[in-house]
Design a protein around this motif. Sequence first.
Motif, PDB file in Angstrom:
ATOM      1  N   ASP A 210     -83.234  65.021  -7.343  1.00 41.59           N
ATOM      2  CA  ASP A 210     -84.028  64.225  -8.281  1.00 41.59           C
ATOM      3  C   ASP A 210     -83.108  63.609  -9.336  1.00 41.59           C
ATOM      4  OD1 ASP A 210     -83.563  66.128 -10.306  1.00 41.59           O
ATOM      5  OD2 ASP A 210     -85.397  67.208  -9.845  1.00 41.59           O
ATOM      6  N   LYS A 211     -83.634  62.643 -10.046  1.00 42.17           N
ATOM      7  CA  LYS A 211     -82.840  61.890 -11.023  1.00 42.17           C
ATOM      8  C   LYS A 211     -82.321  62.801 -12.133  1.00 42.17           C
ATOM      9  CE  LYS A 211     -83.115  57.654 -13.782  1.00 42.17           C
ATOM     10  NZ  LYS A 211     -83.991  56.561 -14.234  1.00 42.17           N
ATOM     11  N   PHE A 212     -83.120  63.764 -12.541  1.00 43.39           N
ATOM     12  CA  PHE A 212     -82.755  64.687 -13.615  1.00 43.39           C
ATOM     13  C   PHE A 212     -81.503  65.474 -13.238  1.00 43.39           C
ATOM     14  CE2 PHE A 212     -83.429  68.716 -16.009  1.00 43.39           C
ATOM     15  CZ  PHE A 212     -83.432  68.172 -17.283  1.00 43.39           C
ATOM     16  N   TYR A 213     -81.445  65.937 -12.000  1.00 44.52           N
ATOM     17  CA  TYR A 213     -80.298  66.706 -11.513  1.00 44.52           C
ATOM     18  C   TYR A 213     -79.038  65.850 -11.549  1.00 44.52           C
ATOM     19  CZ  TYR A 213     -77.530  69.651  -8.339  1.00 44.52           C
ATOM     20  OH  TYR A 213     -76.557  70.440  -7.801  1.00 44.52           O
ATOM     21  N   ILE A 214     -79.165  64.587 -11.096  1.00 37.35           N
ATOM     22  CA  ILE A 214     -78.007  63.690 -11.062  1.00 37.35           C
ATOM     23  C   ILE A 214     -77.517  63.382 -12.469  1.00 37.35           C
ATOM     24  CG2 ILE A 214     -77.256  61.360 -10.416  1.00 37.35           C
ATOM     25  CD1 ILE A 214     -79.186  61.558  -8.047  1.00 37.35           C
ATOM     26  N   GLU A 215     -78.453  63.200 -13.402  1.00 36.61           N
ATOM     27  CA  GLU A 215     -78.055  62.928 -14.786  1.00 36.61           C
ATOM     28  C   GLU A 215     -77.250  64.083 -15.375  1.00 36.61           C
ATOM     29  OE1 GLU A 215     -81.724  62.071 -16.709  1.00 36.61           O
ATOM     30  OE2 GLU A 215     -81.721  59.950 -16.157  1.00 36.61           O
ATOM     31  N   ILE A 216     -77.660  65.314 -15.075  1.00 37.35           N
ATOM     32  CA  ILE A 216     -76.915  66.481 -15.552  1.00 37.35           C
ATOM     33  C   ILE A 216     -75.494  66.452 -14.990  1.00 37.35           C
ATOM     34  CG2 ILE A 216     -76.744  69.002 -15.443  1.00 37.35           C
ATOM     35  CD1 ILE A 216     -79.779  69.127 -15.470  1.00 37.35           C
ATOM     36  N   GLU A 217     -75.397  66.147 -13.709  1.00 34.16           N
ATOM     37  CA  GLU A 217     -74.092  66.099 -13.048  1.00 34.16           C
ATOM     38  C   GLU A 217     -73.192  65.029 -13.670  1.00 34.16           C
ATOM     39  OE1 GLU A 217     -73.595  64.874  -8.751  1.00 34.16           O
ATOM     40  OE2 GLU A 217     -73.475  67.056  -8.566  1.00 34.16           O
ATOM     41  N   GLU A 218     -73.771  63.864 -13.932  1.00 35.86           N
ATOM     42  CA  GLU A 218     -73.000  62.773 -14.533  1.00 35.86           C
ATOM     43  C   GLU A 218     -72.563  63.122 -15.962  1.00 35.86           C
ATOM     44  OE1 GLU A 218     -75.679  59.512 -14.122  1.00 35.86           O
ATOM     45  OE2 GLU A 218     -75.031  59.035 -12.074  1.00 35.86           O
ATOM     46  N   ASP A 219     -73.474  63.751 -16.731  1.00 35.15           N
ATOM     47  CA  ASP A 219     -73.138  64.146 -18.101  1.00 35.15           C
ATOM     48  C   ASP A 219     -72.045  65.208 -18.105  1.00 35.15           C
ATOM     49  OD1 ASP A 219     -74.974  62.378 -19.109  1.00 35.15           O
ATOM     50  OD2 ASP A 219     -76.554  63.867 -19.399  1.00 35.15           O
ATOM     51  N   ALA A 220     -72.095  66.117 -17.141  1.00 29.20           N
ATOM     52  CA  ALA A 220     -71.074  67.151 -17.043  1.00 29.20           C
ATOM     53  C   ALA A 220     -69.702  66.521 -16.779  1.00 29.20           C
ATOM     54  CB  ALA A 220     -71.425  68.143 -15.933  1.00 29.20           C
ATOM     55  N   GLU A 221     -69.684  65.485 -15.956  1.00 33.49           N
ATOM     56  CA  GLU A 221     -68.435  64.782 -15.660  1.00 33.49           C
ATOM     57  C   GLU A 221     -67.889  64.092 -16.905  1.00 33.49           C
ATOM     58  OE1 GLU A 221     -65.400  63.836 -13.013  1.00 33.49           O
ATOM     59  OE2 GLU A 221     -67.145  65.127 -12.699  1.00 33.49           O
ATOM     60  N   ILE A 222     -68.786  63.537 -17.706  1.00 35.95           N
ATOM     61  CA  ILE A 222     -68.370  62.889 -18.959  1.00 35.95           C
ATOM     62  C   ILE A 222     -67.725  63.908 -19.902  1.00 35.95           C
ATOM     63  CG2 ILE A 222     -69.239  61.809 -21.077  1.00 35.95           C
ATOM     64  CD1 ILE A 222     -71.355  60.397 -19.317  1.00 35.95           C
ATOM     65  N   ILE A 223     -68.335  65.083 -20.012  1.00 33.16           N
ATOM     66  CA  ILE A 223     -67.797  66.138 -20.891  1.00 33.16           C
ATOM     67  C   ILE A 223     -66.409  66.575 -20.417  1.00 33.16           C
ATOM     68  CG2 ILE A 223     -68.116  68.530 -21.654  1.00 33.16           C
ATOM     69  CD1 ILE A 223     -71.168  67.993 -21.490  1.00 33.16           C
ATOM     70  N   LEU A 224     -66.270  66.776 -19.108  1.00 33.23           N
ATOM     71  CA  LEU A 224     -64.983  67.194 -18.562  1.00 33.23           C
ATOM     72  C   LEU A 224     -63.905  66.138 -18.815  1.00 33.23           C
ATOM     73  CD1 LEU A 224     -65.696  68.880 -15.099  1.00 33.23           C
ATOM     74  CD2 LEU A 224     -64.725  69.935 -17.137  1.00 33.23           C
ATOM     75  N   ASN A 225     -64.238  64.890 -18.572  1.00 35.92           N
ATOM     76  CA  ASN A 225     -63.267  63.804 -18.756  1.00 35.92           C
ATOM     77  C   ASN A 225     -62.831  63.685 -20.212  1.00 35.92           C
ATOM     78  OD1 ASN A 225     -63.325  63.153 -16.045  1.00 35.92           O
ATOM     79  ND2 ASN A 225     -64.873  61.535 -16.277  1.00 35.92           N
ATOM     80  N   LYS A 226     -63.808  63.816 -21.106  1.00 33.02           N
ATOM     81  CA  LYS A 226     -63.486  63.723 -22.537  1.00 33.02           C
ATOM     82  C   LYS A 226     -62.582  64.888 -22.968  1.00 33.02           C
ATOM     83  CE  LYS A 226     -64.746  61.084 -25.074  1.00 33.02           C
ATOM     84  NZ  LYS A 226     -64.108  59.856 -25.647  1.00 33.02           N
ATOM     85  N   ALA A 227     -62.873  66.070 -22.438  1.00 31.38           N
ATOM     86  CA  ALA A 227     -62.053  67.236 -22.767  1.00 31.38           C
ATOM     87  C   ALA A 227     -60.629  67.058 -22.249  1.00 31.38           C
ATOM     88  CB  ALA A 227     -62.678  68.497 -22.178  1.00 31.38           C
ATOM     89  N   MET A 228     -60.492  66.518 -21.041  1.00 35.13           N
ATOM     90  CA  MET A 228     -59.165  66.311 -20.456  1.00 35.13           C
ATOM     91  C   MET A 228     -58.367  65.275 -21.243  1.00 35.13           C
ATOM     92  SD  MET A 228     -58.982  68.530 -18.140  1.00 35.13           S
ATOM     93  CE  MET A 228     -57.397  68.039 -17.452  1.00 35.13           C
TER      94      MET A 228
END
Length: 279
Positions: A210-228
């Motif tokens: 579902d869209k909600f699951y994908i949004e969580i995944e995309e947000d998690a990627e943003i957090i990881l990239n920003k941390a890196m």
Amino acid sequence: MIELGKMQTLEVKNITSVGVFLNTKDSQKKDKDVLLPKKEVPEGTKVGDEIEVFIYRDFKERIIATTRRPKVILGEVGLLEVVDITSIGAFLDWGLEKDLFLPFKEQTTKLEKGRKYPIGLYIDKSNRLCGTMKIRDFLSSDSPYKENDWVKGVIYSINDKFGAFVAVDNKYEGLIPKKELIGVYAIGDIVDVRVTNVKDDGKLDLSLRDKFYIEIEEDAEIILNKAMEKGGILYLNDYSSPKEIRKELNMSKSAFKRALGRLLKEEKVEFIKGGIKVK
């Protein structure tokens, strides 16, 4: 004209001890009638009455009529169960006395007896009704669905490069791209999927998530990239203000907490004083 493989409304031309003979309303004397067996003739039927029937071939390959509608008719796709497998092909239950033949050359995967597969109905070179698993040409691209609609379909082909091809409602062409194909699936599996995109040609891109699951995944990627970007450490956590989170990541605090929870569960990050660290 009597048409093989289709539902037709035909007129009763003659009544006999074995059943009634049918033909089209405008048929000529030279046109051959088709038999509807006595056991299927509605009570009180008279010459001139009209009856809706399906036309197919019996065990002796004779053209015959039935009042039963099979699970698939000419040009359509249906989910049919394998009842027997032989060296020349398989036989499928399509709701009539005589099982439907699926030639070996029309199979796209190894079949299992008792399992259901999406099957199209066609007329072969010998003018016989047969089944095929090669159903792409049976599907259309004019579905009524739009982005984010949930639909039901059956997987009819799996390609290692592109993903799983799906017959939505047994009518419309759809694809679950490889990146969205989570888990192990096989031809014949029924799936509930979300429309992620309607292409210019009308074909549907699909997702099992579902869209909600994908949004969580995309947000998690943003957090990881920003941390890196910041050396593996990001000074944000559950206690950070919505303003701080919005400024740093351009997302809401609730979205941040959901994505952070995902990263913690997957052990990709850990808490440190005042923030998080990539493991």
